[in-house]
Design a protein around this motif. Structure first.
Motif, PDB file in Angstrom:
ATOM      1  N   LEU A   1      23.946  28.881  99.232  1.00 22.01           N
ATOM      2  CA  LEU A   1      24.722  29.944  99.882  1.00 22.01           C
ATOM      3  C   LEU A   1      24.066  30.425 101.179  1.00 22.01           C
ATOM      4  O   LEU A   1      24.755  30.643 102.175  1.00 22.01           O
ATOM      5  CB  LEU A   1      24.909  31.122  98.916  1.00 22.01           C
ATOM      6  CG  LEU A   1      25.735  32.307  99.449  1.00 22.01           C
ATOM      7  CD1 LEU A   1      27.134  31.883  99.865  1.00 22.01           C
ATOM      8  CD2 LEU A   1      25.814  33.423  98.392  1.00 22.01           C
ATOM      9  N   HIS A   2      22.757  30.576 101.170  1.00 16.38           N
ATOM     10  CA  HIS A   2      22.024  31.018 102.374  1.00 16.38           C
ATOM     11  C   HIS A   2      22.227  30.011 103.506  1.00 16.38           C
ATOM     12  O   HIS A   2      22.533  30.378 104.646  1.00 16.38           O
ATOM     13  CB  HIS A   2      20.539  31.166 102.017  1.00 16.38           C
ATOM     14  CG  HIS A   2      19.681  31.721 103.109  1.00 16.38           C
ATOM     15  ND1 HIS A   2      18.326  31.901 102.965  1.00 16.38           N
ATOM     16  CD2 HIS A   2      19.959  32.122 104.379  1.00 16.38           C
ATOM     17  CE1 HIS A   2      17.823  32.402 104.073  1.00 16.38           C
ATOM     18  NE2 HIS A   2      18.793  32.530 104.955  1.00 16.38           N
TER      19      HIS A   2
ATOM     20  N   LYS B   1      25.627  30.277 104.999  1.00 14.43           N
ATOM     21  CA  LYS B   1      25.794  31.417 105.905  1.00 14.43           C
ATOM     22  C   LYS B   1      25.184  31.131 107.280  1.00 14.43           C
ATOM     23  O   LYS B   1      25.666  31.615 108.301  1.00 14.43           O
ATOM     24  CB  LYS B   1      25.159  32.670 105.295  1.00 14.43           C
ATOM     25  CG  LYS B   1      25.953  33.206 104.107  1.00 14.43           C
ATOM     26  CD  LYS B   1      25.256  34.407 103.490  1.00 14.43           C
ATOM     27  CE  LYS B   1      26.062  34.953 102.327  1.00 14.43           C
ATOM     28  NZ  LYS B   1      25.394  36.101 101.693  1.00 14.43           N
TER      29      LYS B   1
ATOM     30  N   LEU C   1      19.933  29.923  95.723  1.00 14.02           N
ATOM     31  CA  LEU C   1      20.147  31.252  96.300  1.00 14.02           C
ATOM     32  C   LEU C   1      18.867  31.746  96.945  1.00 14.02           C
ATOM     33  O   LEU C   1      17.785  31.608  96.367  1.00 14.02           O
ATOM     34  CB  LEU C   1      20.558  32.265  95.226  1.00 14.02           C
ATOM     35  CG  LEU C   1      22.004  32.355  94.761  1.00 14.02           C
ATOM     36  CD1 LEU C   1      22.179  33.603  93.917  1.00 14.02           C
ATOM     37  CD2 LEU C   1      22.995  32.366  95.907  1.00 14.02           C
TER      38      LEU C   1
ATOM     39  N   SER D   1      17.547  34.943 100.135  1.00 15.98           N
ATOM     40  CA  SER D   1      17.925  35.961 101.115  1.00 15.98           C
ATOM     41  C   SER D   1      17.136  35.725 102.389  1.00 15.98           C
ATOM     42  O   SER D   1      16.006  35.229 102.338  1.00 15.98           O
ATOM     43  CB  SER D   1      17.614  37.366 100.567  1.00 15.98           C
ATOM     44  OG  SER D   1      18.468  37.673  99.501  1.00 15.98           O
TER      45      SER D   1
ATOM     46  N   VAL E   1      15.367  37.847  96.151  1.00 15.17           N
ATOM     47  CA  VAL E   1      16.764  37.525  96.447  1.00 15.17           C
ATOM     48  C   VAL E   1      17.601  38.755  96.102  1.00 15.17           C
ATOM     49  O   VAL E   1      17.498  39.296  94.995  1.00 15.17           O
ATOM     50  CB  VAL E   1      17.255  36.304  95.633  1.00 15.17           C
ATOM     51  CG1 VAL E   1      18.708  35.989  95.981  1.00 15.17           C
ATOM     52  CG2 VAL E   1      16.375  35.085  95.912  1.00 15.17           C
TER      53      VAL E   1
ATOM     54  N   GLU F   1      23.805  38.530  96.542  1.00 18.31           N
ATOM     55  CA  GLU F   1      23.990  37.083  96.764  1.00 18.31           C
ATOM     56  C   GLU F   1      24.613  36.424  95.531  1.00 18.31           C
ATOM     57  O   GLU F   1      25.520  35.604  95.629  1.00 18.31           O
ATOM     58  CB  GLU F   1      22.648  36.404  97.081  1.00 18.31           C
ATOM     59  CG  GLU F   1      21.872  36.994  98.235  1.00 18.31           C
ATOM     60  CD  GLU F   1      22.424  36.642  99.603  1.00 18.31           C
ATOM     61  OE1 GLU F   1      23.369  35.834  99.684  1.00 18.31           O
ATOM     62  OE2 GLU F   1      21.906  37.183 100.600  1.00 18.31           O
TER      63      GLU F   1
ATOM     64  N   GLU G   1      28.267  37.510  95.092  1.00 14.96           N
ATOM     65  CA  GLU G   1      29.118  36.780  96.050  1.00 14.96           C
ATOM     66  C   GLU G   1      29.384  35.359  95.566  1.00 14.96           C
ATOM     67  O   GLU G   1      30.512  34.858  95.619  1.00 14.96           O
ATOM     68  CB  GLU G   1      28.434  36.759  97.414  1.00 14.96           C
ATOM     69  CG  GLU G   1      29.272  36.130  98.515  1.00 14.96           C
ATOM     70  CD  GLU G   1      28.578  36.167  99.875  1.00 14.96           C
ATOM     71  OE1 GLU G   1      29.078  35.480 100.791  1.00 14.96           O
ATOM     72  OE2 GLU G   1      27.558  36.857 100.030  1.00 14.96           O
TER      73      GLU G   1
END
Length: 325
Positions: A216-217, A220, A249, A251, A265, A269, A272
């Motif tokens: 996911l990071h 983005k 995952l 951050s 994290v 996250e 989402e």
């Protein structure tokens, strides 16, 4: 309901003196005049690393963590061309057998590898491809020695773009035919934060039958549309795997360095991610790529205990009810 398990990478910040990545460089090895003694020292380092791996697995068990990524540095210099005469698996038989016994008694535990970025399967250079397959063969041998079915256990990035991304994707497909089938079966692919996004990786995964590890990071940082709209296809790439879908995952560290991983994290996250799942996957194993390793798992588990829609099953394992969101 979606069942989720949190995992972490390679080493603990909580367990003292338990590094599985102690190493020796070839320069250090070369300085030791007695080659046999130098090889024995290498073996002792490898034995200690694997012993610490087992300690980490027991530490995880005590804390309800069922998902763990092994370090790729378990045996220093295993693939070094100057040490091709070294039968590195011989010296660690006892340690790998102990891990095999443990994992057979704890069948719920998922372990895997994420080899270094120098493993590039889409390189136009035949020597780079050859050395990448050699490095993956080391991982294959380690998995077999520990009694772990090698299928779908090694996460890789696609590789470089070589100034032509479309051609680089086709080069991956071309090179794939030269990768031995047991090594092919071990590979799963991840989207990266710079070059190959979700659409690019899905193209390869669907064409070649490779499971997709969604990050996911990275998405983005390098977006290609709404990941939720592609989620059914991502889940579909795991259709023929015996393992549950796996995601990464993390951050961002800070605004100046958003691609780097933070210590922890943020719980937002995972919410989402699970909203994007929309119930397609009944189970998701979530690898937290955080600087503080298991401490990040403990913090997220504590937060999820109090988060709306989550029910703790055991330690770092939770049920998530989408309908409550």
């Amino acid at each position: 309901m979606t069942y989720i398990r949190l995992g972490y990478v390679a080493m603990s910040t909580e367990l003292q003196n338990a590094s599985p990545s102690q190493t020796m460089t070839y320069a250090q090895f070369s300085k030791l005049k007695d080659r046999e003694a130098a090889l024995r020292k290498l073996e002792r380092i490898a034995q200690a690393n694997l012993h610490n791996c087992l300690r980490l697995l027991k530490h995880n068990e005590a804390n309800g963590i069922e998902f763990f990524r092994f370090s790729s540095k378990l045996i220093p210099l295993a693939d070094h061309p100057e040490l091709s005469d070294w039968s590195y698996m011989q010296g660690v038989k006892q340690e790998t057998a102990a891990i095999m016994t443990y994992l057979r008694e704890h069948k719920q535990v998922r372990v895997d590898f994420h080899p270094d970025h120098f493993i590039v399967l889409n390189s136009p250079d035949k020597e780079v491809l050859k050395s990448s397959v050699k490095a993956l063969t080391f991982h294959y041998r380690m998995l077999k020695a520990m009694g772990i079915p090698p299928k779908h256990r090694c996460v890789l990035h696609v590789g470089g773009s070589y100034n032509d991304k479309e051609q680089a994707l086709e080069q991956f497909i071309s090179n794939w035919a030269q990768v031995p089938v047991p090594i092919q079966e071990m590979v799963i692919l991840e989207n990266d934060d710079t070059l190959f996004g979700v659409d690019d990786v899905l193209y390869l995964c669907e064409k070649l039958g490779i499971p997709f590890v969604f990050d996911l990071h990275h998405h983005k940082m390098n977006p290609q549309g709404d990941f939720g709209e592609k989620w059914e296809r991502i889940v579909g790439t795991w259709e023929h795997s015996q393992l549950p879908i796996k995601v990464h995952l993390s951050s961002p560290k800070n605004e100046k360095n958003p691609k780097a991983h933070a210590d922890y994290v943020e719980v937002g996250e995972i919410i989402e991610l699970l909203k994007g799942n929309r119930g397609y996957a009944a189970q998701i194993d979530v690898m937290l790529e955080a600087k503080l390793k298991d401490a990040a798992v403990f913090r997220m588990a504590e937060e999820l205990k109090h988060a709306h829609g989550f029910k703790q099953v055991n330690g770092a394992c939770f049920q998530f009810n989408l309908s409550s969101h």
